[in-house]
Each structure stands twice: as structure tokens, then as C-alpha cells.
Design a protein around this motif. Sequence first.
Motif, PDB file in Angstrom:
ATOM      1  N   TYR A  46     -54.955  22.880  26.774  1.00  0.00           N
ATOM      2  CA  TYR A  46     -53.028  22.622  26.637  1.00  0.00           C
ATOM      3  C   TYR A  46     -53.415  20.999  25.908  1.00  0.00           C
ATOM      4  O   TYR A  46     -54.671  19.724  26.455  1.00  0.00           O
ATOM      5  CB  TYR A  46     -52.441  22.425  27.588  1.00  0.00           C
TER       6      TYR A  46
ATOM      7  N   ALA B  75     -52.728  17.079  25.913  1.00  0.00           N
ATOM      8  CA  ALA B  75     -51.987  16.097  26.713  1.00  0.00           C
ATOM      9  C   ALA B  75     -50.506  15.584  26.000  1.00  0.00           C
ATOM     10  O   ALA B  75     -50.645  15.345  24.902  1.00  0.00           O
ATOM     11  CB  ALA B  75     -53.120  15.271  27.506  1.00  0.00           C
TER      12      ALA B  75
ATOM     13  N   THR C  43     -53.690  16.921  32.194  1.00  0.00           N
ATOM     14  CA  THR C  43     -54.412  17.987  32.077  1.00  0.00           C
ATOM     15  C   THR C  43     -55.540  18.952  32.886  1.00  0.00           C
ATOM     16  O   THR C  43     -56.326  17.214  33.414  1.00  0.00           O
ATOM     17  CB  THR C  43     -54.577  18.459  31.131  1.00  0.00           C
TER      18      THR C  43
ATOM     19  N   GLU D  90     -58.200  22.705  31.861  1.00  0.00           N
ATOM     20  CA  GLU D  90     -56.412  23.200  31.123  1.00  0.00           C
ATOM     21  C   GLU D  90     -56.863  21.557  30.271  1.00  0.00           C
ATOM     22  O   GLU D  90     -56.271  22.034  28.419  1.00  0.00           O
ATOM     23  CB  GLU D  90     -55.832  22.422  32.003  1.00  0.00           C
ATOM     24  N   HIS D  91     -57.879  20.467  29.831  1.00  0.00           N
ATOM     25  CA  HIS D  91     -57.742  20.023  28.643  1.00  0.00           C
ATOM     26  C   HIS D  91     -58.283  20.270  27.123  1.00  0.00           C
ATOM     27  O   HIS D  91     -58.096  19.358  26.385  1.00  0.00           O
ATOM     28  CB  HIS D  91     -58.448  18.341  28.869  1.00  0.00           C
TER      29      HIS D  91
ATOM     30  N   ASP E 263     -44.675  16.145  27.978  1.00  0.00           N
ATOM     31  CA  ASP E 263     -45.716  16.838  28.405  1.00  0.00           C
ATOM     32  C   ASP E 263     -46.463  16.570  29.387  1.00  0.00           C
ATOM     33  O   ASP E 263     -46.628  15.712  29.384  1.00  0.00           O
ATOM     34  CB  ASP E 263     -45.831  16.920  27.054  1.00  0.00           C
ATOM     35  N   LYS E 264     -47.229  16.984  29.699  1.00  0.00           N
ATOM     36  CA  LYS E 264     -47.971  16.959  31.510  1.00  0.00           C
ATOM     37  C   LYS E 264     -49.068  15.673  30.422  1.00  0.00           C
ATOM     38  O   LYS E 264     -50.036  16.454  29.971  1.00  0.00           O
ATOM     39  CB  LYS E 264     -48.991  17.892  31.834  1.00  0.00           C
TER      40      LYS E 264
ATOM     41  N   ASN F 188     -48.440  22.066  28.256  1.00  0.00           N
ATOM     42  CA  ASN F 188     -47.757  22.481  29.417  1.00  0.00           C
ATOM     43  C   ASN F 188     -46.188  20.906  30.149  1.00  0.00           C
ATOM     44  O   ASN F 188     -46.048  20.472  29.884  1.00  0.00           O
ATOM     45  CB  ASN F 188     -48.622  22.100  31.002  1.00  0.00           C
TER      46      ASN F 188
END
Length: 257
Positions: free
Chosen positions: A123, A125, A113, A119-120, A109-110, A94
Amino acid sequence: MSQELKIALIQSQLIWEDPQANRANFSKKIASIPEDVDLIILPEMFTTGFTMSPHTIDASEGSKTVEWMQKVANKKNAALCGSIVYNEKGSYFNRLYFVKPNRDISIYDKKHTFTLAGEHKVYQAGAAKLVLEYKEFKVCPLICYDLRFPVWARNAENYDVLLYVANWPKPRITAWDTLLKARAIENMAYCIGVNRIGLDELGHEYSGHSAVYDALGNQIAYSEKEEIVYASLEKKHIQGTREKLKFLDDRDEFSLI
């Protein structure tokens, strides 16, 4: 150099997992923005919505969107900022892009997450904070769930502007409103939050509440509907507030490991 930063927050519905359609939608909205705007901010995952199925997005779409951002920023003579799904050699991020009018790119980058949505699991982290300089302002861009973690946003770099791009759902919008204001006050910086609006394909509702707060926590812009929100940030407000109220000088000393 100008001591004022004119910004446009695009609070929009997003078309689910359709980068081409979203780019077309934002192209039309951006075309209507006045020429004197310096920075245009889009929501989190503005080409897809908050999808946990990035494998359904063609791997080329990330680079296509970055090229689109560069073209738009250059044509409008304004920086463009927002996050997208990015496929890097089979790993998904993300990833926020801050693209300047000269086409220079900064990425973030986020870091946090969103575990509630898994999300973890999908994507990667990020691990590095981004603070960049643009038109005499130091800007720290973060993404959505990062808002809940004040240590990560802590103003150790003396930035002027903290901004969040988000897909923040309606049931927890009170937290969004409260934390944006808190981040402005504790960091003595402008704090900007750009959220989406409408329903996504999973039935989640987003009510906007995109907003701008000054260094004292005063709300200077806000919206709950689909529109472009404008605000003007002044360097003298940051300088004057920090000279009068030297709260940042009393920060606790610590570092992240």
C-alpha cells in the motif's frame, strides 16, 4: 448548533476479502442505530479485513463502498467513517473516508503503513494529515498503526476529537489500551478507538477493546464483544478542561518536514 456529538462505534467481525458481504452486514447493524446518532465509526478495512492481497479485490469495489457510505450517511442523517482498500489507477491505499450526511467526502490515506505485516510493500503511504469540522467539532481521523506515533497525532490544530479505526490484534492489545488513553491526555481531546473482533483468515485474533476517552484520560465507553458502543461527546468538556488546564499552551514548537 448542538454542542454534543453522539457517536456509535461498530465493533464487528469482518468477512475476509468479501466487500459485498461486509456491506450487507454493516447495513443491518447500522439500521439498528438510533436516529439521534451523529457519527457512526467502522473498523479499519471494514469491507475486507486486513488483507495484504488487494489485487484479489475487484477494482470497482472501492467506489461501490464509497457510494454505499454516501447512501447510508444520507439516509441515517449521520456521518459515516471507516477505512477500506482502495485501488487508484493500480496503486493501493488503506484509505479512510469520512462521509457527511450531505454526501460530502473527506479522505485520509494511512501515513504509517504496518511494516511488520509488509503493508508498506503493498500500500502507498499517505503524506497529509486530515482535520475536518463536523457539527461544531474538529475531528482528526487516523488509522491503526498511526496510534504508535504521537508526533503525527500532535494536536497542533486544536482539534476536539482524535479517532482511530483499526484491526489491532489481541497479542498487542495492552499497547492499544495504553496508547489510546495517552493520546487523549497529551492532546487534551476526546480519543476514540474502533477495533474489530474475531478471527481473520490468517489466524489472527482480535479482541475488540473499542473505547472512548475524554480529555483527561477517563474511559467513558469500552467493549470486548461484538456490539455497537455508544457515547456522547460534549464541547463544553473540551472547552472547560482547556480553560482550566492550559497545558496545550506549553507545547514544544516544531514542525514536520
